[in-house]
Design an enzyme around this catalytic site. Sequence first.
Site, PDB file in Angstrom:
ATOM      1  N   ASN A 203      12.055  -0.605  28.219  1.00  0.00           N
ATOM      2  CA  ASN A 203      13.107  -1.587  28.728  1.00  0.00           C
ATOM      3  C   ASN A 203      14.532  -0.433  29.599  1.00  0.00           C
ATOM      4  O   ASN A 203      14.300   0.330  29.408  1.00  0.00           O
ATOM      5  CB  ASN A 203      13.652  -2.613  28.084  1.00  0.00           C
ATOM      6  CG  ASN A 203      14.690  -1.907  26.605  1.00  0.00           C
ATOM      7  OD1 ASN A 203      15.067  -1.366  26.849  1.00  0.00           O
ATOM      8  ND2 ASN A 203      14.001  -2.610  25.751  1.00  0.00           N
TER       9      ASN A 203
ATOM     10  N   GLU B 170      16.076   1.298  26.414  1.00  0.00           N
ATOM     11  CA  GLU B 170      15.845   2.754  26.215  1.00  0.00           C
ATOM     12  C   GLU B 170      15.453   3.105  27.534  1.00  0.00           C
ATOM     13  O   GLU B 170      15.525   4.088  27.100  1.00  0.00           O
ATOM     14  CB  GLU B 170      14.148   2.563  26.269  1.00  0.00           C
ATOM     15  CG  GLU B 170      14.627   1.016  24.734  1.00  0.00           C
ATOM     16  CD  GLU B 170      12.855   0.340  23.976  1.00  0.00           C
ATOM     17  OE1 GLU B 170      12.452  -0.366  22.845  1.00  0.00           O
ATOM     18  OE2 GLU B 170      12.340   0.848  25.264  1.00  0.00           O
TER      19      GLU B 170
ATOM     20  N   ASP C 120       6.575  -7.230  23.834  1.00  0.00           N
ATOM     21  CA  ASP C 120       4.825  -6.795  23.120  1.00  0.00           C
ATOM     22  C   ASP C 120       3.885  -8.041  24.838  1.00  0.00           C
ATOM     23  O   ASP C 120       2.815  -7.080  24.399  1.00  0.00           O
ATOM     24  CB  ASP C 120       5.308  -7.472  21.950  1.00  0.00           C
ATOM     25  CG  ASP C 120       5.741  -7.223  20.568  1.00  0.00           C
ATOM     26  OD1 ASP C 120       6.279  -5.611  21.438  1.00  0.00           O
ATOM     27  OD2 ASP C 120       6.060  -7.737  19.939  1.00  0.00           O
TER      28      ASP C 120
END
Length: 329
Positions: free
Chosen positions: A206, A209, A277
Amino acid sequence: MAVDFKSLIETFGDRRVAVLGDVMLDVYLWGQVKRISPEAPVPVVDVVRQTSCLGGAGNVMRNIATLGGHAFAFGAIGDDAAGKLVGEYLDELGIDGFGMLRDSGRCTTEKRRIIAGNQQLMRVDFENSSEFGDDLRRRVAKPLLELISNGGVDAVIFEDYAKGLLGHDMVDEINRAARSHGIITALDPKPGRLDPVQGITVMKPNRSEAFALAGMPDDGSFERLGEVAGELRKRWNPDYLIISLAAQGMAIFGPDGGCRVIPTRAREVFAVSGAGDAVIATFALSMAAGADPASAAELANLAAGVVVGKVGTAPIMKNELLEAVASAK
């Protein structure tokens, strides 16, 4: 040529995806707040029900299964009550768990969330995030390497939640084996735990990150995002880099250095937990089914738009993705 997403989704049942990573148990305590505690200025939650489900890498496995694909689970859990529940949920979903090991020296990572109405008030974690030993990593990797060499899988997803399972040598060996057999690989990384692995098919951090992995401050601009993407491509050299942008959708960077931004399709956002996910599961299944990366990202973005409209960590169901595709036309 435009991709027929409906036909693509219908082929997910023929796809086989191995997921290697930190498997957890997510527990939810649902209740109502009617008063403030006399002991401290905090709300008192009257719990009316408790639910639990697969979390972490387990939620990626769950998304593969609920989309109709065949998921293989590779990881390690504790020899405890939470680990037993994880095994039961894998069985219920039809996820092949022969690659899951039990480590009596560790606890199964468990995240307990306290929710009042639709609002999460607190999360309590039970975990041991120290590095796993090389012996256990080899024991986890061995059956996956055999599955790859036998042609038993179409894609491999590496899910790093910084709980100590994934190491550079382990991921690098599996990635090289998979790519040599024409198998798609995908990595959802966490900053600070895994040294760069070269040549992953798709890497999906993301935004926060991505900046942390690149060691760069985030000024909120899209120009800086492009610089971060360049740095990550230089260090990790993935074929494709997807950066999730929460409410702004996602950006996909290809081998030619170009960038395509796919805006979010979410109608209402309750929680972003689990969206990543759903994205990596849908993307991997789509590419394994023959979609080009841009189309796979578009479909994954539709999946994320459905998931963020749910409370708690919830998977994307095949029928929900089909409905999202129909609504997007």
